[in-house]
Design an enzyme around this catalytic site. Structure first.
Site, PDB file in Angstrom:
ATOM      1  N   ASP A 149       0.831  -1.205   0.000  1.00 24.56           N
ATOM      2  CA  ASP A 149       0.000   0.000   0.000  1.00 24.56           C
ATOM      3  C   ASP A 149       0.868   1.258   0.000  1.00 24.56           C
ATOM      4  OD1 ASP A 149      -2.357   1.424   0.022  1.00 24.56           O
ATOM      5  OD2 ASP A 149      -2.644   1.280   2.186  1.00 24.56           O
TER       6      ASP A 149
ATOM      7  N   ASN B 260     -10.778  -2.986  -5.940  1.00 24.49           N
ATOM      8  CA  ASN B 260      -9.984  -1.998  -6.677  1.00 24.49           C
ATOM      9  C   ASN B 260     -10.550  -1.642  -8.047  1.00 24.49           C
ATOM     10  OD1 ASN B 260      -6.758  -3.159  -5.405  1.00 24.49           O
ATOM     11  ND2 ASN B 260      -8.134  -1.591  -4.607  1.00 24.49           N
TER      12      ASN B 260
ATOM     13  N   LEU C 227      -6.802  -5.006   7.387  1.00 27.49           N
ATOM     14  CA  LEU C 227      -6.464  -6.101   6.476  1.00 27.49           C
ATOM     15  C   LEU C 227      -7.012  -5.904   5.072  1.00 27.49           C
ATOM     16  CD1 LEU C 227      -6.812  -9.431   8.501  1.00 27.49           C
ATOM     17  CD2 LEU C 227      -4.769  -8.504   7.419  1.00 27.49           C
TER      18      LEU C 227
END
Length: 249
Positions: A25, A73, A204
């Site tokens: 990330d 996403n 998570l």
């Protein structure tokens, strides 16, 4: 064969986690800090992945599962999604030779039906080229979502019960694990020992919820493109300061 430096590093670190999961990330924020478009950060993240993979391989890690693209996403801007979907093509073209030389075996988890043809072709080619390798498994979580994985497993189990292939009493944790996408991994290494998340986020994000029941977690503010060898060693050193109890005293 480990070099002297790798052997020395392993001795200092202590126990090496056999399966590491990484939520990669911070690519967009890394690019923004440099006044670059988000895709610039995704490209830099590929270089970080290559370095981390080779380091993990040298240390003796058995499985490295990386969260490359989640089922959520797809809601990102279309131009960014298109760029991310092309990253495997670029990554494998650039790095498969060196990964292959280091005996890395490439595999994946995730739903392939939505992946573009060229993305899937590049992934399958990399899997095929490295399928006989016996070293670290670089396991890409691509179009992966943990809840969707569990839902799919439940459906398959229910169908097998309806088809009289299973009795309800046969359903155990081990059996459920055999219906999950990680069932292709070596049995002893299916569940991550350590899950790392970069960029300072403390969640998570639907990554391996079943498999992470007893994982240790390491959260770092370091953005993914800056997460290189030294940062991985820090994470493993922190892991070694933990006492894993698996629910026991």
């Amino acid at each position: 064969m480990f070099g002297l430096k790798a052997k020395s590093t392993k001795k200092v670190l202590g126990s090496i986690p056999k399966h590491i999961g990484i939520i990669m990330d911070g690519n967009g924020r890394w690019a923004k800090k440099r006044l670059k478009p988000r895709v610039f950060g995704h490209k830099a993240g590929m270089d970080a992945l290559q370095e981390v993979t080779i380091t993990a391989s040298e240390l003796g890690v058995k499985v490295l599962t990386v969260y490359a693209f989640s089922t959520e996403n797809w809601s990102r801007p279309q131009d960014e999604v298109s760029f991310i979907m092309n990253l495997p093509v670029t990554f494998f073209d650039k790095y498969v030779p060196v990964l292959h030389e280091n005996n890395v075996k490439i595999q994946m988890i995730g739903e392939t039906s939505r992946l573009p043809e060229d993305t899937l072709a590049a992934l399958n080619a990399a899997i095929d080229k490295t399928k006989r390798n016996t070293g670290l498994i670089l396991n890409f979580a691509l179009n992966y979502g943990g809840r969707a994985e569990i839902t799919s497993a439940v459906r398959f189990i229910a169908q097998d019960v309806l088809d009289a292939k299973l009795n309800p009493g046969d359903i155990t944790e081990d059996l459920i694990a055999n219906y999950l996408m990680t069932d292709h991994l070596p049995y002893l290494y299916r569940d991550p020992d350590l899950i790392i998340r970069t960029s300072g986020e403390l969640r998570l994000s639907n990554f391996l919820p079943w498999q992470s029941a007893y994982s240790e977690f390491y959260f770092t503010p370091v953005l993914w493109p800056d997460f290189k060898k030294a940062e991985l060693l820090k994470a493993i050193a922190d892991y070694n300061r933990r006492q894993r109890r698996f629910g026991k005293v």
